[in-house]
Design an enzyme around this catalytic site. Structure first.
Site, short mmCIF file in Angstrom:
data_model
loop_
_atom_site.label_atom_id
_atom_site.label_comp_id
_atom_site.label_asym_id
_atom_site.label_seq_id
_atom_site.Cartn_x
_atom_site.Cartn_y
_atom_site.Cartn_z
N CYS A 107 -5.40 13.04 12.98
CA CYS A 107 -5.31 11.59 12.73
C CYS A 107 -5.26 10.88 14.07
O CYS A 107 -4.69 11.39 15.03
CB CYS A 107 -4.04 11.32 11.94
SG CYS A 107 -3.65 9.58 11.79
N LYS A 123 0.85 -1.21 0.00
CA LYS A 123 0.00 0.00 0.00
C LYS A 123 0.88 1.25 0.00
O LYS A 123 0.69 2.18 -0.79
CB LYS A 123 -0.91 0.03 1.23
CG LYS A 123 -1.57 1.39 1.50
CD LYS A 123 -2.44 1.38 2.72
CE LYS A 123 -1.73 1.61 4.01
NZ LYS A 123 -1.38 2.99 4.31
N ASP A 134 4.57 0.82 12.18
CA ASP A 134 3.34 0.21 11.66
C ASP A 134 3.17 -1.24 12.10
O ASP A 134 2.17 -1.87 11.77
CB ASP A 134 3.30 0.30 10.13
CG ASP A 134 3.20 1.74 9.65
OD1 ASP A 134 3.44 1.98 8.46
OD2 ASP A 134 2.88 2.62 10.47
N ARG A 173 0.22 14.99 13.00
CA ARG A 173 1.00 14.66 11.80
C ARG A 173 1.13 15.89 10.91
O ARG A 173 0.52 15.98 9.84
CB ARG A 173 0.36 13.50 11.06
CG ARG A 173 0.33 12.23 11.91
CD ARG A 173 -0.30 11.08 11.20
NE ARG A 173 0.50 10.59 10.08
CZ ARG A 173 0.09 9.60 9.28
NH1 ARG A 173 -1.09 9.05 9.48
NH2 ARG A 173 0.83 9.18 8.29
N ARG A 229 -8.59 -0.44 5.03
CA ARG A 229 -7.72 0.55 4.40
C ARG A 229 -6.38 -0.05 4.01
O ARG A 229 -5.73 0.43 3.08
CB ARG A 229 -7.46 1.71 5.36
CG ARG A 229 -8.70 2.49 5.77
CD ARG A 229 -8.30 3.71 6.56
NE ARG A 229 -7.35 4.51 5.78
CZ ARG A 229 -6.88 5.68 6.22
NH1 ARG A 229 -7.24 6.11 7.41
NH2 ARG A 229 -6.03 6.37 5.49
C1 EPZ Z 1 4.30 7.09 6.38
O1 EPZ Z 1 3.52 8.20 6.88
C2 EPZ Z 1 3.35 5.89 6.31
N1 EPZ Z 1 2.23 6.20 5.44
C3 EPZ Z 1 2.82 5.56 7.70
O2 EPZ Z 1 2.06 4.35 7.61
C4 EPZ Z 1 4.00 5.27 8.62
O3 EPZ Z 1 3.52 5.09 9.93
C5 EPZ Z 1 4.97 6.48 8.62
O4 EPZ Z 1 5.39 6.78 7.27
C6 EPZ Z 1 6.22 6.20 9.43
O5 EPZ Z 1 6.86 5.06 8.98
C7 EPZ Z 1 2.38 6.03 4.10
O6 EPZ Z 1 3.43 5.70 3.59
C8 EPZ Z 1 1.18 6.27 3.26
P1 EPZ Z 1 6.35 10.52 8.38
P2 EPZ Z 1 4.12 9.69 6.83
O7 EPZ Z 1 6.24 11.79 7.65
O8 EPZ Z 1 5.02 9.85 5.69
C9 EPZ Z 1 6.76 13.87 11.74
C10 EPZ Z 1 0.17 2.94 7.79
O9 EPZ Z 1 -0.24 2.41 8.84
N2 EPZ Z 1 6.63 14.86 10.64
O10 EPZ Z 1 7.51 9.65 8.08
O11 EPZ Z 1 2.96 10.60 7.00
C11 EPZ Z 1 5.46 13.07 11.91
O12 EPZ Z 1 4.51 13.76 12.69
C12 EPZ Z 1 0.64 4.43 7.87
O13 EPZ Z 1 0.25 2.39 6.69
C13 EPZ Z 1 6.77 16.20 10.94
O14 EPZ Z 1 6.99 16.59 12.10
O15 EPZ Z 1 4.98 9.70 8.19
C14 EPZ Z 1 5.98 11.81 12.56
O16 EPZ Z 1 6.12 12.02 13.93
C15 EPZ Z 1 0.28 5.09 9.16
N3 EPZ Z 1 6.63 17.08 9.92
C16 EPZ Z 1 7.35 11.63 11.91
O17 EPZ Z 1 7.73 12.91 11.38
C17 EPZ Z 1 6.41 16.68 8.61
O18 EPZ Z 1 6.29 17.52 7.72
C18 EPZ Z 1 7.38 10.60 10.79
O19 EPZ Z 1 6.28 10.84 9.95
C19 EPZ Z 1 6.29 15.31 8.34
C20 EPZ Z 1 6.41 14.40 9.37
#
Ligand code: EPZ
Length: 422
Positions: free
Chosen positions: A117, A22, A309, A122, A401
């Site tokens: 969320c 996904k 995850d 996020r 999902r």
């Molecule tokens: C991806 O989300 C995945 N989603 C998530 O999987 C997964 O949990 C996550 O990466 C971490 O591995 C998809 O790929 C569609 P991040 P993403 O940006 O990219 C902070 C599932 O269950 N952050 O790597 O949104 C954020 O708040 C989903 O399949 C900022 O502060 O996650 C978090 O604490 C859930 N500012 C950390 O970084 C930003 O601009 C990592 O988030 C972006 C992120």
């Protein structure tokens, strides 16, 4: 508003084929915006998040067709409405990753801020910071990100690290935008997740010039244009991990086909550490648990660390370990909605800030429980397989999902799950 009735405890046996990823499919679908024409993606799973992403692309002007097996064709010849509507992006946060490709292709994009969320705060500030570094003018208006680069984007050295380390979709957005930028871009502290490597490989197949794939430093030499592509996405390592834990929590032997152990070293290490055997085999592995579950300490980290995850699913497993384990959530510190639900099933879990003390119990007892997010719901289903009695999981739409008809894949292995529409 479907619910699951899950009879337990059960033992599983047989083999299961792991679907396409996904979290690789979603950014790769967005990447097709970069190359006007018809791209064909394979192994794209049938999930509600994929359909929502499809709706988002259709709204931009793309034409989508589902073919044989898990094939998905996306014709992006026409992009006449570069707007990602709130109604869609609020349902699937990954919708944010159309921002970079739209900006690079159209010089302008309007994408709704994703909003709240269940797994925690996020923000997308790093996405915006990275695109601004490439020369985009960005402001927020009525909950929308308005991004403009009328004269195109310009390559630059960008540090993309954040408070929790790298960002997966933030890296995807900046990487995709940089492929069509003038000159070279270096992304430092890029996410190294296999899904990002898969996106980069797909972009290179479209004619991009990306090196350092799989490392925290990506180097992108901008090109004038990209071509539509035929590409097969990688297997879903989080789905594979969930089935491995299904075998472990039911003290079963399961064969997983089409899974890449190389993408799951941290998970396999923790499983072996608690007494589960994971033997590589052809394009998959055999997972077996015969002895009692030992304790383990888990800290979630960006790849190649232990994936957030799989935190909830592993917690359900350690709830049955002989002794105390500690789970620390370093990516989404509030990602613990499943704790109270597992305690309803007689687990003994105590939250302490970003950590949970998991005091192992002899058995779980069935109860009505509520799914709150995708991976929490997977943990409740796994707990239901091991618990005594009938567990009722509501809000099953969360699990749809990320897992394709999970009951139709678990029942042939020996599970007793019925889906009821209410
Ligand atoms: C991806 O989300 C995945 N989603 C998530 O999987 C997964 O949990 C996550 O990466 C971490 O591995 C998809 O790929 C569609 P991040 P993403 O940006 O990219 C902070 C599932 O269950 N952050 O790597 O949104 C954020 O708040 C989903 O399949 C900022 O502060 O996650 C978090 O604490 C859930 N500012 C950390 O970084 C930003 O601009 C990592 O988030 C972006 C992120």
């Amino acid at each position: 508003m479907d619910i699951f009735h899950i009879e337990g405890p059960v033992q599983l046996s047989g083999s299961v084929n792991i679907n396409g990823s996904k979290n690789a499919s979603l950014p790769i679908m967005a990447a097709t915006i970069l190359a006007p024409g018809k791209s064909t993606l394979r192994a794209v799973p049938y999930l509600s998040d994929i359909s929502v992403c499809g709706k988002l692309l259709s709204q931009l002007g793309c034409k989508l067709t589902r073919g044989q097996n898990d094939e998905l064709s996306i014709d992006s010849t026409v992009i006449d409405n570069p707007v990602g509507e709130y109604e869609i992006v609020r349902r699937m946060r990954a919708g944010i990753c159309i921002l970079g490709p739209l900006l690079a292709r159209c010089g302008r994009a309007e994408v709704s801020m994703p909003g709240g969320c269940a797994i925690g705060d996020r923000p997308v500030d790093i996405h915006i910071r990275g695109l601004r570094e490439l020369g985009a003018q960005i402001h927020l208006k009525n909950g929308y990100i308005i991004a403009e680069a009328p004269n195109g984007l310009k390559g630059k050295d960008i540090f993309l690290g954040g408070p929790f380390g790298s960002t997966v979709l933030g890296t995807a957005n900046v990487l995709m935008a940089a492929t069509l930028a003038k000159g070279q871009t270096i992304i430092e502290s890029a996410a190294c997740e296999p899904e990002i490597a898969d996106l980069a490989n797909c972009l290179n197949k479209m004619g991009a010039k990306i090196t350092g794939i799989g490392s925290p430093r990506l180097i992108i030499k901008g090109v004038k244009q990209l071509q539509p592509v035929e590409f097969e996405v990688i297997p879903d390592r989080i789905e594979a991990g969930t089935f491995m834990i299904a075998a472990a929590i039911t003290s079963s032997e399961l064969r997983l086909e089409n899974c890449r152990l190389n993408d799951m070293m941290a998970v396999v290490d923790r499983l072996r550490n608690i007494g589960v055997t994971v033997d590589a085999e052809n394009h998959g592995c055999v997972v077996t648990r015969k002895c009692s579950i030992k304790t383990a300490d888990i800290t979630t980290q960006p790849y190649p660390g232990f994936p957030t995850d799989l935190q909830a699913q592993f917690m359900a497993l350690l709830a049955l370990a002989e002794g105390n384990s500690v789970i620390i959530e370093k990516i989404f510190p509030d990602r613990f909605m499943h704790v109270a639900e597992l305690n309803r099933m007689a687990a003994n879990l105590r939250k302490e800030g970003p950590a949970v003390i998991v005091a192992g119990v002899k058995k779980l007892i069935a109860a009505p429980v509520m799914a709150s997010d995708l991976r929490a719901s997977a943990a409740l289903v796994l707990a239901g397989l091991a618990a005594e009695g009938t567990t009722i999981v509501s809000r099953v739409y969360h699990i749809d999902r990320g897992y394709e008809k999970i009951e139709e894949r678990l029942n042939p292995l020996g599970a007793k799950i019925t889906r009821q529409s209410i």
